[in-house]
Design a protein around this motif. Structure first.
Motif, PDB file in Angstrom:
ATOM      1  N   UNK A 190       1.043 -42.511  26.487  1.00 26.49           N
ATOM      2  CA  UNK A 190       1.186 -42.757  27.917  1.00 26.49           C
ATOM      3  C   UNK A 190       2.303 -41.903  28.519  1.00 26.49           C
ATOM      4  N   UNK A 191       2.218 -41.615  29.830  1.00 27.76           N
ATOM      5  CA  UNK A 191       3.303 -40.871  30.501  1.00 27.76           C
ATOM      6  C   UNK A 191       4.616 -41.651  30.421  1.00 27.76           C
ATOM      7  N   UNK A 192       5.669 -40.976  30.044  1.00 34.18           N
ATOM      8  CA  UNK A 192       6.966 -41.648  29.912  1.00 34.18           C
ATOM      9  C   UNK A 192       7.091 -42.486  28.659  1.00 34.18           C
ATOM     10  N   UNK A 193       6.079 -42.400  27.775  1.00 33.61           N
ATOM     11  CA  UNK A 193       6.100 -43.210  26.567  1.00 33.61           C
ATOM     12  C   UNK A 193       7.238 -42.866  25.624  1.00 33.61           C
ATOM     13  N   UNK A 194       7.711 -41.622  25.697  1.00 29.52           N
ATOM     14  CA  UNK A 194       8.815 -41.175  24.831  1.00 29.52           C
ATOM     15  C   UNK A 194      10.041 -42.056  25.032  1.00 29.52           C
ATOM     16  N   UNK A 195      10.359 -42.349  26.293  1.00 28.40           N
ATOM     17  CA  UNK A 195      11.555 -43.150  26.606  1.00 28.40           C
ATOM     18  C   UNK A 195      11.399 -44.556  26.058  1.00 28.40           C
ATOM     19  N   UNK A 196      10.203 -45.142  26.258  1.00 28.82           N
ATOM     20  CA  UNK A 196       9.981 -46.510  25.788  1.00 28.82           C
ATOM     21  C   UNK A 196       9.997 -46.563  24.263  1.00 28.82           C
ATOM     22  N   UNK A 197       9.415 -45.538  23.622  1.00 29.48           N
ATOM     23  CA  UNK A 197       9.452 -45.490  22.158  1.00 29.48           C
ATOM     24  C   UNK A 197      10.880 -45.407  21.644  1.00 29.48           C
ATOM     25  N   UNK A 198      11.696 -44.659  22.347  1.00 25.99           N
ATOM     26  CA  UNK A 198      13.104 -44.557  21.960  1.00 25.99           C
ATOM     27  C   UNK A 198      13.785 -45.915  22.076  1.00 25.99           C
ATOM     28  N   UNK A 199      13.460 -46.655  23.141  1.00 22.43           N
ATOM     29  CA  UNK A 199      14.004 -48.008  23.311  1.00 22.43           C
ATOM     30  C   UNK A 199      13.484 -48.948  22.222  1.00 22.43           C
ATOM     31  N   UNK A 200      12.220 -48.740  21.812  1.00 27.53           N
ATOM     32  CA  UNK A 200      11.655 -49.541  20.729  1.00 27.53           C
ATOM     33  C   UNK A 200      12.429 -49.304  19.435  1.00 27.53           C
ATOM     34  N   UNK A 201      12.714 -48.043  19.131  1.00 27.78           N
ATOM     35  CA  UNK A 201      13.467 -47.716  17.919  1.00 27.78           C
ATOM     36  C   UNK A 201      14.842 -48.379  17.948  1.00 27.78           C
ATOM     37  N   UNK A 202      15.555 -48.202  19.054  1.00 31.48           N
ATOM     38  CA  UNK A 202      16.906 -48.775  19.184  1.00 31.48           C
ATOM     39  C   UNK A 202      16.850 -50.299  19.155  1.00 31.48           C
ATOM     40  N   UNK A 203      15.930 -50.855  19.950  1.00 31.07           N
ATOM     41  CA  UNK A 203      15.832 -52.307  20.042  1.00 31.07           C
ATOM     42  C   UNK A 203      15.423 -52.963  18.753  1.00 31.07           C
ATOM     43  N   UNK A 204      14.453 -52.379  18.038  1.00 33.84           N
ATOM     44  CA  UNK A 204      13.981 -52.988  16.795  1.00 33.84           C
ATOM     45  C   UNK A 204      15.009 -52.863  15.679  1.00 33.84           C
ATOM     46  N   UNK A 205      15.799 -51.801  15.695  1.00 34.73           N
ATOM     47  CA  UNK A 205      16.888 -51.710  14.717  1.00 34.73           C
ATOM     48  C   UNK A 205      17.909 -52.816  14.988  1.00 34.73           C
ATOM     49  N   UNK A 206      18.262 -52.984  16.266  1.00 37.29           N
ATOM     50  CA  UNK A 206      19.200 -54.050  16.627  1.00 37.29           C
ATOM     51  C   UNK A 206      18.648 -55.424  16.318  1.00 37.29           C
ATOM     52  N   UNK A 207      17.367 -55.639  16.653  1.00 39.68           N
ATOM     53  CA  UNK A 207      16.717 -56.919  16.388  1.00 39.68           C
ATOM     54  C   UNK A 207      16.649 -57.183  14.880  1.00 39.68           C
ATOM     55  N   UNK A 208      16.334 -56.133  14.117  1.00 40.73           N
ATOM     56  CA  UNK A 208      16.268 -56.265  12.665  1.00 40.73           C
ATOM     57  C   UNK A 208      17.626 -56.600  12.058  1.00 40.73           C
ATOM     58  N   UNK A 209      18.680 -55.966  12.575  1.00 45.04           N
ATOM     59  CA  UNK A 209      20.032 -56.254  12.077  1.00 45.04           C
ATOM     60  C   UNK A 209      20.421 -57.699  12.381  1.00 45.04           C
TER      61      UNK A 209
END
Length: 280
Positions: free
Chosen positions: A67-86
């Motif tokens: 999707x358009x702008x998906x790169x930004x959301x994917x980056x937030x997913x990476x950051x958020x899921x690492x934080x959530x996992x920790x």
């Protein structure tokens, strides 16, 4: 000098804890995004629109990548899921004072497993941030599942292991349905103190969401058990394949529409957790 050093250390610890809380809340928000997308794909399947998409967390990540702008959301997913996992990992290490005996052990195991799942999803999303990852990751996930299922089918021990995995998935499904019935998720997330319409909305959203999750996981688990018992790898379909099979049954489309609503309700519950959950 010693006192100043201790104060500096305490401030650093507090800042790290605050950062961890923020990251965990971002993780909740990103979970909401994924479940909302899964709900959309489920509705597509139920209504027979013919639109593409895979009803799974990885499929939702693929939709974001395309999707358009998906790169930004994917980056937030990476950051958020690492934080959530920790955060989940910290709960697995610290345990809980609310449970005793085997329930306390189960609490640690559950949170450890969930932490590993979210670390894996974060790694998967990170691989899709590259230009090649977005186009190749989604197509390979389904074939990987078929490959390892087929390998397990080749031996008696493998089929037994596959059956055990299916049984565990069914147990998890039952636990999801139990959460919906008891509404203990309100206490676990520290939002039981909310009052009025806000609490009622979150309670209903959580219950409907956990019912939908319990139903689909139960169907997936039963499919895996049948696959192990009959040595037929095609029975182990995963979430997307199971939803598509349900759609082919009489009344199946109505069930999928309910599940789509359930996934959206669970997404709403995740937003509520991002805003008001007690995270330590």
């Amino acid at each position: 000098m010693v006192t100043a050093g201790l104060k500096s250390s305490d401030e650093t610890t507090q800042q790290a804890q605050k950062a961890g809380v923020i990251l965990a809340r971002v993780g909740f928000a990103m979970r909401a995004v994924l479940f909302a997308l899964i709900g959309i794909v489920t509705l597509y399947i139920g209504c027979g629109t013919g639109k593409s998409g895979t009803a799974s967390q990885r499929g939702a990540l693929q939709m974001l990548a395309d999707s358009p702008g998906g790169y930004v959301i994917l980056l937030l997913v990476v950051i958020g899921f690492i934080g959530y996992g920790l955060w989940l990992l910290s709960m697995a290490i610290r345990g809980t004072n609310k449970e005793k005996g085997w329930k306390a052990i189960l609490f640690r195991i559950e949170n450890l497993f969930k932490a590993l799942v979210h670390f894996a999803l974060a790694a998967y999303a990170a691989s899709m941030l590259s230009s090649d990852g977005a186009s190749s990751s989604g197509s390979s996930s389904g074939s990987m599942q078929k490959t390892w299922t087929g390998k397990l089918m080749q031996s008696t021990g493998g089929r037994c292991l596959l059956g055990l995995i299916g049984a565990i998935v069914v147990i998890v499904a039952i636990m999801q349905l139990k959460k919906a019935w008891t509404a203990k998720f309100m206490e676990v997330m520290g939002i039981e103190g909310l009052r009025g319409r806000k609490r009622k909305f979150i309670l209903i959203a959580g219950r409907v969401g956990y019912v939908a999750r319990g139903l689909i996981l139960g169907l997936v688990g039963v499919g895996v058990i049948i696959a192990a018992a009959t040595s037929d790898a095609s029975e182990a379909k995963g979430i997307d394949g199971t939803l598509r099979e349900v759609a082919s049954y009489p009344g199946g489309k109505a069930v999928l529409i309910f599940m789509a609503i359930g996934f959206w309700c669970f997404a709403a519950f995740q937003i509520a957790c991002a805003c008001w959950a007690k995270i330590e």
